[in-house]
Design an enzyme around this catalytic site. Sequence first.
Site, PDB file in Angstrom:
ATOM      1  N   GLU A  77      21.208  59.325  14.349  1.00 18.90           N
ATOM      2  CA  GLU A  77      21.732  59.994  15.193  1.00 18.90           C
ATOM      3  C   GLU A  77      21.482  61.387  14.256  1.00 18.90           C
ATOM      4  O   GLU A  77      20.918  62.280  15.084  1.00 18.90           O
ATOM      5  CB  GLU A  77      23.123  59.477  14.987  1.00 18.90           C
ATOM      6  CG  GLU A  77      23.789  60.796  15.587  1.00 18.90           C
ATOM      7  CD  GLU A  77      25.840  60.059  15.369  1.00 18.90           C
ATOM      8  OE1 GLU A  77      25.939  59.161  14.744  1.00 18.90           O
ATOM      9  OE2 GLU A  77      26.785  60.748  15.913  1.00 18.90           O
ATOM     10  N   HIS A 123      28.881  50.683  22.480  1.00 21.71           N
ATOM     11  CA  HIS A 123      28.545  51.720  21.641  1.00 21.71           C
ATOM     12  C   HIS A 123      29.755  51.951  22.224  1.00 21.71           C
ATOM     13  O   HIS A 123      29.826  53.488  22.280  1.00 21.71           O
ATOM     14  CB  HIS A 123      27.637  52.365  21.366  1.00 21.71           C
ATOM     15  CG  HIS A 123      27.467  53.407  20.635  1.00 21.71           C
ATOM     16  ND1 HIS A 123      26.745  53.919  19.657  1.00 21.71           N
ATOM     17  CD2 HIS A 123      28.800  53.882  19.426  1.00 21.71           C
ATOM     18  CE1 HIS A 123      26.400  54.528  18.237  1.00 21.71           C
ATOM     19  NE2 HIS A 123      28.323  54.300  18.467  1.00 21.71           N
ATOM     20  N   HIS A 171      33.771  53.004  19.691  1.00 22.84           N
ATOM     21  CA  HIS A 171      34.447  52.634  18.643  1.00 22.84           C
ATOM     22  C   HIS A 171      35.844  52.635  19.315  1.00 22.84           C
ATOM     23  O   HIS A 171      36.223  53.921  20.602  1.00 22.84           O
ATOM     24  CB  HIS A 171      34.672  54.343  17.567  1.00 22.84           C
ATOM     25  CG  HIS A 171      32.882  54.268  16.625  1.00 22.84           C
ATOM     26  ND1 HIS A 171      33.255  53.716  15.788  1.00 22.84           N
ATOM     27  CD2 HIS A 171      32.156  54.344  17.155  1.00 22.84           C
ATOM     28  CE1 HIS A 171      31.561  54.103  15.497  1.00 22.84           C
ATOM     29  NE2 HIS A 171      30.641  54.350  16.776  1.00 22.84           N
ATOM     30  N   ASP A 223      32.809  57.716  21.093  1.00 24.32           N
ATOM     31  CA  ASP A 223      34.920  57.882  21.293  1.00 24.32           C
ATOM     32  C   ASP A 223      34.974  58.807  21.939  1.00 24.32           C
ATOM     33  O   ASP A 223      35.500  60.459  21.958  1.00 24.32           O
ATOM     34  CB  ASP A 223      34.411  59.066  19.654  1.00 24.32           C
ATOM     35  CG  ASP A 223      33.846  58.391  18.288  1.00 24.32           C
ATOM     36  OD1 ASP A 223      34.605  57.319  17.505  1.00 24.32           O
ATOM     37  OD2 ASP A 223      32.524  58.454  18.206  1.00 24.32           O
TER      38      ASP A 223
HETATM   39  N1  ADE Z   1      32.464  56.970  13.805  1.00 26.60           N
HETATM   40  C1  ADE Z   1      33.204  56.571  14.683  1.00 26.60           C
HETATM   41  N2  ADE Z   1      32.138  57.476  16.065  1.00 26.60           N
HETATM   42  C2  ADE Z   1      31.058  57.802  15.133  1.00 26.60           C
HETATM   43  C3  ADE Z   1      29.377  58.112  15.172  1.00 26.60           C
HETATM   44  N3  ADE Z   1      29.333  58.890  16.510  1.00 26.60           N
HETATM   45  N4  ADE Z   1      28.439  58.745  14.794  1.00 26.60           N
HETATM   46  C4  ADE Z   1      28.855  57.662  12.943  1.00 26.60           C
HETATM   47  N5  ADE Z   1      30.336  57.761  13.134  1.00 26.60           N
HETATM   48  C5  ADE Z   1      31.306  57.205  13.869  1.00 26.60           C
HETATM   49 ZN    ZN Z   2      29.117  55.804  16.782  1.00 26.74          ZN
END
Ligand code: ADE
Ligand code: ZN
Length: 340
Positions: A201, A18, A20, A280
């Site tokens: 989330e 996970h 991005h 991220d």
């Molecule tokens: N895009 C990048 N990080 C994200 C996250 N934690 N939740 C949703 N969209 C995302």
């Molecule tokens: Zn994410």
Amino acid sequence: MSHAHAALISALPKAELHLHIEGSLEPEMMFRLAERNGISLPYPTVEAVRAAYDFDNLQSFLDLYYAGAGVLQTEQDFYDLTWAYLLRCRDDKVVHTEIFFDPQTHTERGIAFGTVYQGIRRALDDARAQLNISSRLIMSFLRHLSEEDGFVVLEQARPYLAGIDGFGLDSSEVGHPPAKFARLFAACHQLGLPCVAHAGEEGPPAYVWEALDLLKVCRIDHGVRALEDASLVARLVASRMPLTVCPYSNIKLRVFDQLKDHNLRQLLQAGLCATVNSDDPAYFGGYVQENYLGCARELGLSKAEILQLCQNGFEASWLSPEEKAHWQAECSRIAAGFAD
Ligand code: ADE
Ligand code: ZN
């Protein structure tokens, strides 16, 4: 945390599931690319950018994340971004990574799909050859946009599908339930590729049910709110449905107050296939190894729990059964050299 666990964590091979790629854009690179592309940033210094990374929730982060991605213009920019992340993988002993890219973040501002794809693809191929890091590439749809927009970008992806390994769903969760994308994900499944979705989330357990039943995902991204629903937990446990948990992300986006309040340990104790990931890292203050170290320290993870998390990462990956078995055996072999 004992010194032994820090050494164990850095020695263990890891899979990251996970991440991005746009979320690995460090402020230093943001400035370098802005200068290279003649773009002016609304911040005077790298320190000012970092100071702005103080989020109240998912949306306040996404606003900066999409703005930051504006410096990415050329294929080389996407290559440099991805390569920098892969060098961090090498340092963290991440031997396999399954990364998301958000093509709509770029196509919506006039960057061609192929420019984005080819830069990322070339870096992943170079990492396989030069760093011995294997990977998968997951094309993620932005859920704040329409399902129709999703079909448009899926068409743009067609020439590149040989190098795309699966599909995801991300961006603003609450108000954009998985049900909104049921037809789009049916089309993705028709291409024969696996699907995942961010769910649970900020959104409720009902969104996790929808991701399973309507989008037919093979992993849940985040999923930490699943613990609020015992029958959902039972289903996730029975099917060994993986959760790609991102502890530092959850703190920075205020899903939990502090790392010591995170439910990662409860997820493991419930028998869930929880994994540790960075989401991220340029925005949340730690790559995957730092997420393991922080959780070991603040949650008091045992050696067995750390080993389980690493094993789960390989189990939940899209590697072949033989590759999974190889890395899981490596994890066990390496852990055997460390004290409890
Ligand atoms: N895009 C990048 N990080 C994200 C996250 N934690 N939740 C949703 N969209 C995302
Ligand atoms: Zn994410």
